[in-house]
Design a protein around this motif. Structure first.
Motif, mmCIF file in Angstrom:
data_model
loop_
_atom_site.group_PDB
_atom_site.id
_atom_site.type_symbol
_atom_site.label_atom_id
_atom_site.label_comp_id
_atom_site.label_asym_id
_atom_site.label_seq_id
_atom_site.Cartn_x
_atom_site.Cartn_y
_atom_site.Cartn_z
ATOM 1 N N ALA A 23 27.645 -4.068 2.440
ATOM 2 C CA ALA A 23 27.730 -5.520 2.255
ATOM 3 C C ALA A 23 26.877 -5.987 1.076
ATOM 4 N N LEU A 24 25.699 -5.377 0.889
ATOM 5 C CA LEU A 24 24.780 -5.830 -0.157
ATOM 6 C C LEU A 24 25.270 -5.490 -1.559
ATOM 7 N N VAL A 25 25.831 -4.296 -1.729
ATOM 8 C CA VAL A 25 26.188 -3.851 -3.086
ATOM 9 C C VAL A 25 27.524 -4.401 -3.550
ATOM 10 N N PRO B 195 28.601 -5.304 -8.821
ATOM 11 C CA PRO B 195 29.470 -5.221 -10.008
ATOM 12 C C PRO B 195 29.663 -6.545 -10.725
ATOM 13 N N LEU B 196 29.582 -7.663 -9.990
ATOM 14 C CA LEU B 196 29.755 -8.963 -10.621
ATOM 15 C C LEU B 196 28.685 -9.219 -11.670
ATOM 16 N N ARG C 286 34.333 -3.915 -17.908
ATOM 17 C CA ARG C 286 35.036 -3.489 -16.701
ATOM 18 C C ARG C 286 35.150 -1.978 -16.615
ATOM 19 N N ARG C 287 35.599 -1.346 -17.668
ATOM 20 C CA ARG C 287 35.850 0.100 -17.628
ATOM 21 C C ARG C 287 34.567 0.896 -17.443
ATOM 22 N N THR C 288 33.550 0.568 -18.212
ATOM 23 C CA THR C 288 32.294 1.330 -18.130
ATOM 24 C C THR C 288 31.669 1.200 -16.749
ATOM 25 N N THR C 289 31.687 -0.008 -16.193
ATOM 26 C CA THR C 289 31.104 -0.227 -14.870
ATOM 27 C C THR C 289 31.807 0.616 -13.817
ATOM 28 N N GLN C 290 33.147 0.590 -13.815
ATOM 29 C CA GLN C 290 33.891 1.384 -12.845
ATOM 30 C C GLN C 290 33.632 2.868 -13.007
ATOM 31 N N ALA D 2 30.595 3.654 -3.683
ATOM 32 C CA ALA D 2 32.026 3.535 -3.386
ATOM 33 C C ALA D 2 32.412 2.083 -3.151
ATOM 34 N N ALA D 3 31.568 1.350 -2.429
ATOM 35 C CA ALA D 3 31.840 -0.072 -2.199
ATOM 36 C C ALA D 3 31.768 -0.861 -3.504
ATOM 37 N N ALA D 4 30.780 -0.532 -4.343
ATOM 38 C CA ALA D 4 30.647 -1.228 -5.624
ATOM 39 C C ALA D 4 31.834 -0.944 -6.536
ATOM 40 N N SER D 5 32.282 0.303 -6.569
ATOM 41 C CA SER D 5 33.434 0.639 -7.413
ATOM 42 C C SER D 5 34.697 -0.046 -6.921
ATOM 43 N N SER D 6 34.813 -0.236 -5.603
ATOM 44 C CA SER D 6 35.969 -0.932 -5.057
ATOM 45 C C SER D 6 36.002 -2.388 -5.508
#
Length: 482
Positions: free
Chosen positions: A282-284, A288-289, A297-301, A337-341
């Motif tokens: 929930a926290l992470v 990404p925002l 976008r690409r580098t972050t993912q 995994a949650a952040a990448s989603s």
């Protein structure tokens, strides 16, 4: 492209948007709780073979009544490599000689063993009943636990396909979608509702059919053409985008569910793990925002997905005894995994035009469910190599991270509304980069000086909130004249 200006008038982040997030939260929580429930309903408790002299209450042999349960266990169940009672074998005959404390019996042959022909006895201290104890899904039948979870996820896949169509009868469509899909009257009604809830009292003068048609003329003309799912594959650019998006979503979901429904792999205290993993997830989600606005976008993912894969692969080679390190790596993996989603969802919205976005999200959900279905099924490979499923879980996100690099960067780019926008996206992107790189040039300065006070204010505000490119798109004629 002018819808953003309409949204600014009704409030792009107000009570209405917050209310939507609040209302969807309970539904999301119920879904997640149902999925994570698998960790408890399918938990594997401690177990051993059922033996007659130890577990049969009718046994009244005097020689066994004077022996303690530990002694009876010692002569009935062999020890495994960790010097613990074997979970899947028992002695064919009681080994009375093992009661001799000082006896080494080094010259004796190994006692004959057999599988648990009469069933198992389970430790019910933590889990009084699970599907494992109900159906004896242990030892040679343990792989069937993954099959049960596979069937559960398959039910979610089928339910999503059916429920997706049923939900269209009662879900409120977004105003942008209504306008782009040739329903301007309903779109205006939705915008007025948003403005009312957000307290924008002066928005009614702007939200008229004439104003809508003048500001979104190109989009309304494009809406006359009916779109289908096949339109997602009608052009090379769209086809490449949607195929890569579906693969990335699939490859992101596989390790996510691989970790979340196999918490028992990291230790026995799955109650604590569930709380820790749930809190981290929930926290992470908001991380990404913040990162995407600086890294793109690409580098972050790519970074997040590589971290997911590396944490899982590293955990694969950590010994079972180092439980703290294993839990730490698993926590990092589920967090990334949650952040990448989250970062993926943002990228998808910016890559697909509005007229096709709902259909793209439908395919995205399908790819997500397919990944959730495959995740438990991969655990059946443990019968061949215990670490093989986890290696696959780690390789998938790394491959997805590389695939993301093949997508165009969408940071500081306007949302696409029509298929025509996608066709012109490369040229528009190039012009935007030229404009951004020449802001300090005399030509750009002269254009900025020619703007009125209100236009200058819009210029600065939209630049700050990543909306200036939308303004440039609506003012492209002025730019060309200068």
């Amino acid at each position: 492209m002018a819808f953003q200006e309409l949204l600014d008038q009704v409030g792009d982040l107000g009570k209405y948007q917050i209310l939507q997030m609040v209302l969807i939260f309970p539904t999301l929580m119920m879904l997640l709780c149902q999925i994570f429930l698998e960790n408890f309903t399918a938990a594997i408790p401690g177990h051993r073979c059922w033996v007659n002299i130890l577990d049969n209450d009718t046994v009244s042999d005097n020689d066994t009544e004077i022996l303690s349960p530990d002694a009876l266990l010692r002569i009935s169940i062999p020890m495994d490599s960790d010097l613990r009672p074997d979970k899947c074998h028992r002695f064919i005959h009681p080994q009375w000689q093992l009661l001799h404390v000082n006896g080494t019996f080094t010259n004796m042959t190994e006692p004959d063993k057999e599988t648990c022909l009469d069933g198992w006895v389970y430790d019910q201290s933590s889990f009084p009943s699970t599907i494992i104890t109900e159906w004896d899904l242990v030892c040679s039948y343990q792989s069937q636990k993954s099959v049960v979870q596979f069937l559960f996820m398959t039910g979610m896949l089928v339910g999503g396909l059916i429920g997706g169509h049923l939900s269209d009868r009662w879900l409120v469509e977004p105003a942008r979608w209504l306008i782009i899909n040739n329903k301007p009257e309903e779109g205006l009604k939705a915008l007025r509702k948003v403005a009312h809830i957000n307290g924008m009292k002066n928005a009614g003068d702007i939200l008229t059919m004439e104003g809508l048609r003048s500001s979104m003329q190109d989009e309304l003309e494009a809406a006359q053409t009916k779109t289908t799912v096949c339109d997602l594959f009608c052009t090379p650019d769209l086809r490449k985008r949607i195929c890569l998006l579906l693969f990335v979503r699939f490859a992101t979901i596989v390790p996510f569910y691989g970790i979340t429904i196999n918490l028992q792999h990291f230790g026995s205290n799955i109650f604590l793990f569930q709380v820790v993993f749930g809190a981290l997830t929930a926290l992470v989600r908001c991380l990404p925002l913040l990162v995407q606005n600086h890294m793109g976008r690409r580098t972050t993912q790519t970074v997040f997905m590589f971290l997911v894969g590396l944490s899982i692969l590293a955990n694969t080679f950590v010994p079972q005894e180092m439980q703290t390190l294993r839990v730490a790596l698993a926590s990092a993996g589920i967090s990334f995994a949650a952040a990448s989603s989250t970062s993926f969802s943002i990228h998808l919205i910016e890559l697909i035009p509005t007229v096709l976005r709902a259909r793209a999200l439908g395919l995205d959900t399908l790819a997500s469910r397919c990944g959730a279905v495959l995740a438990p099924l991969l655990m059946t490979l443990m019968a061949y190599l215990s670490i093989l499923p986890w290696i696959i879980y780690g390789v998938f996100p790394i491959m997805a991270g590389l695939a993301v690099l093949l997508q165009p960067e969408t940071r500081e780019m306007p949302l696409l509304d029509t298929i025509h926008d996608v066709k012109n996206n490369k040229e528009f992107s190039r012009k935007v980069k030229e404009i951004n790189s020449s802001v300090k040039n005399d030509k750009s300065l002269r254009y900025f000086q020619e703007l009125t006070g209100e236009e200058k204010e819009n210029y600065e505000r939209k630049t700050k909130y990543r909306n200036f490119l939308l303004y440039l798109q609506t003012s492209k004629k002025i730019l060309l004249e200068n």
